[in-house]
Design a protein around this motif. Structure first.
Motif, mmCIF file in Angstrom:
data_model
loop_
_atom_site.group_PDB
_atom_site.id
_atom_site.type_symbol
_atom_site.label_atom_id
_atom_site.label_comp_id
_atom_site.label_asym_id
_atom_site.label_seq_id
_atom_site.Cartn_x
_atom_site.Cartn_y
_atom_site.Cartn_z
ATOM 1 N N LEU A 1 14.337 14.042 -7.584
ATOM 2 C CA LEU A 1 13.386 13.367 -6.698
ATOM 3 C C LEU A 1 12.010 13.995 -6.805
ATOM 4 O O LEU A 1 11.000 13.286 -6.894
ATOM 5 C CB LEU A 1 13.880 13.417 -5.254
ATOM 6 N N SER A 2 11.937 15.314 -6.814
ATOM 7 C CA SER A 2 10.643 15.995 -6.891
ATOM 8 C C SER A 2 9.912 15.648 -8.184
ATOM 9 O O SER A 2 8.705 15.383 -8.181
ATOM 10 C CB SER A 2 10.839 17.512 -6.784
ATOM 11 N N ALA A 3 10.649 15.641 -9.310
ATOM 12 C CA ALA A 3 10.033 15.323 -10.598
ATOM 13 C C ALA A 3 9.566 13.874 -10.645
ATOM 14 O O ALA A 3 8.470 13.568 -11.144
ATOM 15 C CB ALA A 3 11.023 15.594 -11.732
ATOM 16 N N ILE A 4 10.374 12.958 -10.114
ATOM 17 C CA ILE A 4 10.016 11.539 -10.117
ATOM 18 C C ILE A 4 8.797 11.288 -9.235
ATOM 19 O O ILE A 4 7.870 10.556 -9.619
ATOM 20 C CB ILE A 4 11.220 10.687 -9.678
ATOM 21 N N LEU A 5 8.756 11.888 -8.063
ATOM 22 C CA LEU A 5 7.593 11.728 -7.182
ATOM 23 C C LEU A 5 6.322 12.259 -7.844
ATOM 24 O O LEU A 5 5.255 11.644 -7.752
ATOM 25 C CB LEU A 5 7.830 12.457 -5.857
ATOM 26 N N ARG A 6 6.440 13.396 -8.506
ATOM 27 C CA ARG A 6 5.277 13.984 -9.182
ATOM 28 C C ARG A 6 4.746 13.038 -10.260
ATOM 29 O O ARG A 6 3.528 12.822 -10.379
ATOM 30 C CB ARG A 6 5.670 15.328 -9.783
ATOM 31 N N LEU B 1 5.254 9.739 -10.445
ATOM 32 C CA LEU B 1 4.742 8.515 -9.824
ATOM 33 C C LEU B 1 3.321 8.712 -9.315
ATOM 34 O O LEU B 1 2.471 7.818 -9.439
ATOM 35 C CB LEU B 1 5.654 8.081 -8.677
ATOM 36 N N ARG B 2 3.064 9.875 -8.747
ATOM 37 C CA ARG B 2 1.748 10.111 -8.152
ATOM 38 C C ARG B 2 0.662 10.345 -9.200
ATOM 39 O O ARG B 2 -0.522 10.334 -8.867
ATOM 40 C CB ARG B 2 1.834 11.276 -7.163
ATOM 41 N N LYS C 1 0.819 -1.207 0.000
ATOM 42 C CA LYS C 1 0.000 0.000 0.000
ATOM 43 C C LYS C 1 0.854 1.259 0.000
ATOM 44 O O LYS C 1 0.400 2.322 -0.420
ATOM 45 C CB LYS C 1 -0.937 -0.007 1.213
ATOM 46 N N SER C 2 2.072 1.132 0.499
ATOM 47 C CA SER C 2 2.960 2.289 0.524
ATOM 48 C C SER C 2 4.401 1.816 0.402
ATOM 49 O O SER C 2 4.731 0.685 0.785
ATOM 50 C CB SER C 2 2.782 3.093 1.821
ATOM 51 N N ARG D 1 -2.196 5.886 -11.021
ATOM 52 C CA ARG D 1 -3.129 5.377 -10.018
ATOM 53 C C ARG D 1 -2.793 3.961 -9.559
ATOM 54 O O ARG D 1 -3.251 3.521 -8.507
ATOM 55 C CB ARG D 1 -4.551 5.406 -10.581
ATOM 56 N N MET D 2 -2.021 3.248 -10.353
ATOM 57 C CA MET D 2 -1.767 1.843 -10.058
ATOM 58 C C MET D 2 -0.548 1.612 -9.172
ATOM 59 O O MET D 2 -0.233 0.483 -8.836
ATOM 60 C CB MET D 2 -1.596 1.058 -11.366
ATOM 61 N N VAL D 3 0.178 2.665 -8.788
ATOM 62 C CA VAL D 3 1.350 2.468 -7.944
ATOM 63 C C VAL D 3 0.994 2.814 -6.505
ATOM 64 O O VAL D 3 0.054 3.575 -6.246
ATOM 65 C CB VAL D 3 2.547 3.328 -8.421
ATOM 66 N N PRO D 4 1.735 2.265 -5.532
ATOM 67 C CA PRO D 4 1.435 2.541 -4.123
ATOM 68 C C PRO D 4 1.707 4.000 -3.761
ATOM 69 O O PRO D 4 2.331 4.752 -4.511
ATOM 70 C CB PRO D 4 2.395 1.606 -3.375
#
Length: 296
Positions: free
Chosen positions: A119-124, A126-127, A104-105, A130-133
């Motif tokens: 990191l900021s670009a990758i997190l953005r 990833l979010r 779940k996380s 919808r299918m990733v934790p």
């Protein structure tokens, strides 16, 4: 939101994840105290800054990575120079996360995050999937100026000033570790990764910034670069590895070229006179990366 409210919100987030940390001096467990500091069971204390990051260094290191360098790197990142590389890393993370959908996380550490742009670009990105934790992003770098810039411009991740050789995290805390164009510490990576965790290391390819090498190092024997030694070291530390190669060219204007020169260590040993002889106007520059993936 006031600065006090922002600081409280960051302290609350650190409190939720305080078991992730261990003291870099004694390896003791840590807790958030008075919503103002991280403190270990042996009373070693590290204040949460007003920008929301935590400085977990015990002494100030000597480094050439200053505020101007990180500002230049942020501008180059904003120009899209690293865009295809960030896309490639993100796609590989999405692929890995979808194969572990029961989670779940997950926790993602960027070791050597600099000013936090990658990191900021990758997190953005990833979010947006919808299918990733749900992903907790953590960025660490030994250069305080980089972390200050990261915390000011991207408050969502947890940012730490820390030494990778004495990283302030407990064992097996991260599902994924990023190590992008930054030095490695493989014993720490193995300690910090979960049993099925993955390291993503990005290193320069042989053609990376070849135009600058040609301008700066003609006749010195440094015109070419090989990453063979780095790849051999990586291979020795992981049971299973994969790798991708990515090469593309980017056109930068004269101002962007100045920023690129200022952000790269390639220019550190070059005299100002050589840099001043750089031609004005647009220049096409080669981005060449090898993306390494390792599992324990």
């Amino acid at each position: 939101m006031s600065n006090n409210e922002k600081l409280l919100k960051k302290a609350q987030k650190l409190s939720i994840h305080e078991k992730m940390f261990q003291c870099p001096i004694c390896s003791g467990a840590m807790k958030v105290e008075r919503m103002a500091s991280l403190e270990c069971e042996n009373r070693h204390c590290y204040d949460i800054s007003r920008q929301g990051y935590v400085n977990l260094l015990n002494q100030t290191p000597r480094t050439k990575y200053d505020k101007a360098l990180f500002e230049a790197r942020k501008k180059i990142s904003g120009s899209g120079f690293f865009g295809p590389m960030v896309e490639a890393v993100t796609s590989r993370l999405i692929q890995a996360m979808k194969s572990r959908e029961s989670r779940k996380s997950v926790r993602l550490l960027d070791a050597g995050c600099g000013e936090g742009s990658h990191l900021s670009a990758i997190l953005r990105k990833l979010r947006e999937q919808r299918m990733v934790p749900d992903v907790l992003g953590v960025g660490m770098d030994i250069a305080k100026e980089g972390i200050v810039t990261a915390a000011k411009t991207s408050p969502d991740p947890i940012w730490c000033v820390a030494d990778l050789s004495q990283s302030p995290f407990a064992d097996q805390q991260f599902d994924y570790i990023l190590n992008i164009l930054s030095p490695s510490n493989y014993s720490e990576f193995r300690r910090l990764l979960t049993s099925d965790g993955m390291l993503v290391k990005v290193i320069p390819g042989s053609m990376y910034l070849q135009e600058l090498r040609a301008l700066f190092y003609t006749g010195t024997g440094k015109e070419t670069y090989s990453n063979d030694g780095t790849m051999e070291l990586f291979i020795r530390h992981f049971e299973r590895i994969e790798f991708d190669e990515l090469r593309y060219r980017v056109i930068l204007d004269s101002n962007q070229m100045k920023q690129l020169i200022h952000m790269t260590p390639l220019s550190w040993s070059i005299s100002p006179e050589v840099i001043e002889r750089m031609p004005d106007g647009e220049m096409e520059v080669t981005a060449d990366f090898t993306l390494l993936y390792g599992w324990i």
